[in-house]
Design a protein around this motif. Structure first.
Motif, PDB file in Angstrom:
ATOM      1  N   ILE A 156       0.849  -1.193   0.000  1.00  0.00           N
ATOM      2  CA  ILE A 156       0.000   0.000   0.000  1.00  0.00           C
ATOM      3  C   ILE A 156       0.882   1.240   0.000  1.00  0.00           C
ATOM      4  N   LEU A 157       0.640   2.134  -0.940  1.00  0.00           N
ATOM      5  CA  LEU A 157       1.520   3.287  -1.156  1.00  0.00           C
ATOM      6  C   LEU A 157       0.729   4.575  -1.039  1.00  0.00           C
ATOM      7  N   LEU A 158       1.122   5.418  -0.102  1.00  0.00           N
ATOM      8  CA  LEU A 158       0.432   6.703   0.087  1.00  0.00           C
ATOM      9  C   LEU A 158       1.324   7.822  -0.432  1.00  0.00           C
ATOM     10  N   LEU A 159       0.882   8.484  -1.499  1.00  0.00           N
ATOM     11  CA  LEU A 159       1.698   9.510  -2.169  1.00  0.00           C
ATOM     12  C   LEU A 159       1.362  10.893  -1.612  1.00  0.00           C
ATOM     13  N   ASP A 160       2.410  11.607  -1.172  1.00  0.00           N
ATOM     14  CA  ASP A 160       2.212  12.974  -0.657  1.00  0.00           C
ATOM     15  C   ASP A 160       1.722  13.898  -1.771  1.00  0.00           C
ATOM     16  N   SER A 161       1.035  14.968  -1.370  1.00  0.00           N
ATOM     17  CA  SER A 161       0.537  15.901  -2.381  1.00  0.00           C
ATOM     18  C   SER A 161       1.690  16.743  -2.926  1.00  0.00           C
ATOM     19  N   GLY A 162       1.514  17.247  -4.131  1.00  0.00           N
ATOM     20  CA  GLY A 162       2.506  18.126  -4.749  1.00  0.00           C
ATOM     21  C   GLY A 162       3.675  17.383  -5.370  1.00  0.00           C
ATOM     22  N   CYS A 163       3.577  16.048  -5.512  1.00  0.00           N
ATOM     23  CA  CYS A 163       4.722  15.278  -6.002  1.00  0.00           C
ATOM     24  C   CYS A 163       4.509  14.701  -7.403  1.00  0.00           C
ATOM     25  N   HIS A 164       3.304  14.774  -7.927  1.00  0.00           N
ATOM     26  CA  HIS A 164       3.039  14.208  -9.261  1.00  0.00           C
ATOM     27  C   HIS A 164       1.974  15.068  -9.928  1.00  0.00           C
ATOM     28  N   PRO A 165       2.106  15.302 -11.241  1.00  0.00           N
ATOM     29  CA  PRO A 165       1.050  16.078 -11.908  1.00  0.00           C
ATOM     30  C   PRO A 165      -0.311  15.389 -11.748  1.00  0.00           C
ATOM     31  N   ALA A 166      -1.326  16.191 -11.505  1.00  0.00           N
ATOM     32  CA  ALA A 166      -2.677  15.634 -11.312  1.00  0.00           C
ATOM     33  C   ALA A 166      -3.218  15.119 -12.643  1.00  0.00           C
ATOM     34  N   TRP A 167      -3.967  14.009 -12.590  1.00  0.00           N
ATOM     35  CA  TRP A 167      -4.658  13.545 -13.788  1.00  0.00           C
ATOM     36  C   TRP A 167      -5.824  14.489 -14.048  1.00  0.00           C
ATOM     37  N   PRO A 281       7.038  22.610   3.596  1.00  0.00           N
ATOM     38  CA  PRO A 281       6.069  22.881   2.525  1.00  0.00           C
ATOM     39  C   PRO A 281       6.702  22.778   1.140  1.00  0.00           C
ATOM     40  N   ARG A 282       5.835  22.701   0.125  1.00  0.00           N
ATOM     41  CA  ARG A 282       6.317  22.627  -1.267  1.00  0.00           C
ATOM     42  C   ARG A 282       5.794  23.836  -2.027  1.00  0.00           C
ATOM     43  N   HIS A 283       6.702  24.667  -2.501  1.00  0.00           N
ATOM     44  CA  HIS A 283       6.313  25.820  -3.312  1.00  0.00           C
ATOM     45  C   HIS A 283       7.426  26.061  -4.329  1.00  0.00           C
ATOM     46  N   PRO A 284       7.102  26.618  -5.493  1.00  0.00           N
ATOM     47  CA  PRO A 284       8.170  26.882  -6.478  1.00  0.00           C
ATOM     48  C   PRO A 284       9.192  27.902  -5.974  1.00  0.00           C
ATOM     49  N   LYS A 285       8.743  28.902  -5.198  1.00  0.00           N
ATOM     50  CA  LYS A 285       9.663  29.940  -4.740  1.00  0.00           C
ATOM     51  C   LYS A 285       9.482  30.228  -3.260  1.00  0.00           C
ATOM     52  N   GLY A 286      10.541  30.748  -2.642  1.00  0.00           N
ATOM     53  CA  GLY A 286      10.446  31.131  -1.235  1.00  0.00           C
ATOM     54  C   GLY A 286      11.163  32.446  -0.996  1.00  0.00           C
ATOM     55  N   LEU A 287      10.596  33.287  -0.137  1.00  0.00           N
ATOM     56  CA  LEU A 287      11.245  34.541   0.252  1.00  0.00           C
ATOM     57  C   LEU A 287      11.269  34.603   1.777  1.00  0.00           C
ATOM     58  N   SER A 288      12.505  34.650   2.310  1.00  0.00           N
ATOM     59  CA  SER A 288      12.652  34.688   3.759  1.00  0.00           C
ATOM     60  C   SER A 288      13.011  36.111   4.188  1.00  0.00           C
ATOM     61  N   VAL A 299      16.224  23.302   6.841  1.00  0.00           N
ATOM     62  CA  VAL A 299      15.922  21.932   6.420  1.00  0.00           C
ATOM     63  C   VAL A 299      14.449  21.841   5.979  1.00  0.00           C
ATOM     64  N   GLY A 300      13.627  22.743   6.491  1.00  0.00           N
ATOM     65  CA  GLY A 300      12.215  22.780   6.070  1.00  0.00           C
ATOM     66  C   GLY A 300      12.020  23.389   4.700  1.00  0.00           C
ATOM     67  N   TRP A 301      13.093  23.915   4.116  1.00  0.00           N
ATOM     68  CA  TRP A 301      13.017  24.511   2.778  1.00  0.00           C
ATOM     69  C   TRP A 301      13.412  23.503   1.693  1.00  0.00           C
ATOM     70  N   ARG A 302      13.508  22.239   2.075  1.00  0.00           N
ATOM     71  CA  ARG A 302      13.979  21.179   1.179  1.00  0.00           C
ATOM     72  C   ARG A 302      13.277  21.204  -0.176  1.00  0.00           C
ATOM     73  N   PHE A 303      11.986  21.480  -0.168  1.00  0.00           N
ATOM     74  CA  PHE A 303      11.219  21.395  -1.415  1.00  0.00           C
ATOM     75  C   PHE A 303      10.823  22.770  -1.963  1.00  0.00           C
ATOM     76  N   ILE A 304      11.582  23.793  -1.576  1.00  0.00           N
ATOM     77  CA  ILE A 304      11.374  25.111  -2.179  1.00  0.00           C
ATOM     78  C   ILE A 304      12.429  25.241  -3.280  1.00  0.00           C
ATOM     79  N   ASN A 305      11.987  25.444  -4.495  1.00  0.00           N
ATOM     80  CA  ASN A 305      12.936  25.384  -5.619  1.00  0.00           C
ATOM     81  C   ASN A 305      13.859  26.593  -5.679  1.00  0.00           C
TER      82      ASN A 305
END
Ligand code: FAD
Length: 346
Positions: A156-167, A281-288, A299-305
């Motif tokens: 059983i595989l639970l996929l986090d949101s924001g990781c695959h394009p939506a169908w 969180p997952r976002h394309p950009k981040g401003l601190s 470390v929480g900015w791991r998925f901010i591009n």
């Protein structure tokens, strides 16, 4: 009975569609089924699944199973696990792909136990590598990435949101096969009486925003004139959130201040905290802004591009390779200018 790949989802709070994360997990499930050369079966759970089923009618599933009725409306472990179990057994599911919603993160690990299978949660990808199903997830607060393959089935595989394009597809008329799941009284002992959402959370945390705006403790510190300017800080930040549609994050130092009787930003709660003991969180950009950029925070900015920061200190953590661009500047001045630009644009 042939074994199959199953996608399973629950309807969203409106009851008429699936959560966004479910359409993303469906996209992943369809890719995997195609790569493994298998048919995909769908399973839906909710009070009334008709409209949600129609929304995925064009996905090309072999079959759509449904467990519905008022007993399956609330997000309740006992009924969700029973419904998912019945669907998995009907589909003879070998691989079960589902969205990692809070509802399923609670129910599906128990489902794995009932089926004597395995479960992996918070996955960031599901793919086929050299003919083998392979998933990834992060450990130790996003510092280590694991690549996992298993022989155990059902898996059983639970996929986090924001990781695959939506169908996406045009709604059609789904041919749904209903499964009757008896619900004994003990499965209904838990009653959901309502949902309480902190006001600030509802207003400022926006997972789908293009930009994550992070405020640090510097906003509440004494400024060059020897005084704090918390009200001004609040107004600047709220103006920016309104004008940009950004999601609001905070450093631990800032969100902790409320409990320490220090000057605080009224709309900032622990739910906003980004970092090792906060969210990723997952976002394309981040401003601190006014945040030092220390490792337990970054470390929480791991998925901010793309990361940018504003800090008065040219030796802050951001300057040491943590940001793509650091503006050595006064955040009060920068944000006032940005708000003026946003205002003139709108
Ligand atoms: C086990 C552990 C877990 C932790 N988990 C987290 C976590 O999840 N999240 C987290 O955030 N932290 C976490 N921390 C704390 C972290 O190490 C830092 O202490 C914290 O992030 C610092 O917050 P800050 O940068 O807002 O405040 P400070 O360190 O006080 O920095 C304030 C910054 O504001 C700047 N500044 C002040 N005024 C201005 C201005 N006008 N314009 C521009 N810049 C200005 C200053 O130059 C300074 O760099 C953790 C620590 C530990 C030990």
């Amino acid at each position: 009975m042939s074994q199959s790949i199953l996608f399973v989802a629950h309807v969203d709070e409106s009851g008429s569609t699936l959560p966004q994360a479910a359409y993303e997990a469906l996209g992943a499930a369809l890719d995997v089924a195609k790569q493994l050369g298998r048919q995909l079966t769908l399973g839906l759970i909710g009070s009334n699944v008709e409209s949600a089923a129609n929304s995925v009618a064009a996905a090309g599933a072999q079959k759509i199973f449904a467990v519905s009725g008022s007993d399956f409306a609330p997000p309740r472990y006992a009924t969700d696990a029973a419904a998912a179990e019945a669907i998995c057994r009907a589909a003879a599911a070998e691989i079960v792909i589902a969205p990692a919603t809070s509802r399923f993160l609670r129910a599906l690990p128990g489902l794995a136990h009932r089926l004597k299978g395995c479960v992996d949660t918070h996955l960031t990808s599901i793919a086929v590598l050299a003919g083998r199903l392979t998933v990834t997830r992060w450990f130790y607060r996003q510092r280590l990435e694991a690549v996992v393959q298993r022989d155990a089935r059902p898996w059983i595989l639970l996929l986090d949101s924001g990781c695959h394009p939506a169908w996406t597809g045009t709604p059609g008329t789904a041919d749904v096969q209903a499964i009757d799941v008896p619900v004994p009284p003990e499965a209904k002992r838990t009653v959901v009486t309502g949902v309480r959402v902190p006001k600030s959370d509802a207003q400022t945390i926006r997972p789908d925003a293009k930009l994550l705006f992070v405020a640090g403790a510097g906003w509440t510190k004494k400024q060059p004139d020897g005084k704090t300017h918390v009200l001004e800080a609040e107004a600047l930040i709220l103006d920016f959130l309104r004008g940009s549609g950004a999601s609001l994050g905070g450093s631990k130092s800032l969100v902790d201040q409320g409990g320490e009787n220090q000057a605080v930003l009224g709309f900032m709660t622990h739910l906003n905290q980004v970092g090792q003991t906060g969210s990723t969180p997952r976002h394309p950009k981040g401003l601190s802004t006014c945040c030092h950029g220390e490792e337990p925070h970054v470390v929480g900015w791991r998925f901010i591009n793309e990361r940018r920061a504003v800090n008065l200190d040219p030796n802050c953590g951001w300057a040491r390779g943590k940001a793509d661009v650091l503006y050595v500047a006064d955040a009060f001045q920068v944000m006032a200018k940005l708000n003026a630009l946003l205002g003139s644009k709108s």
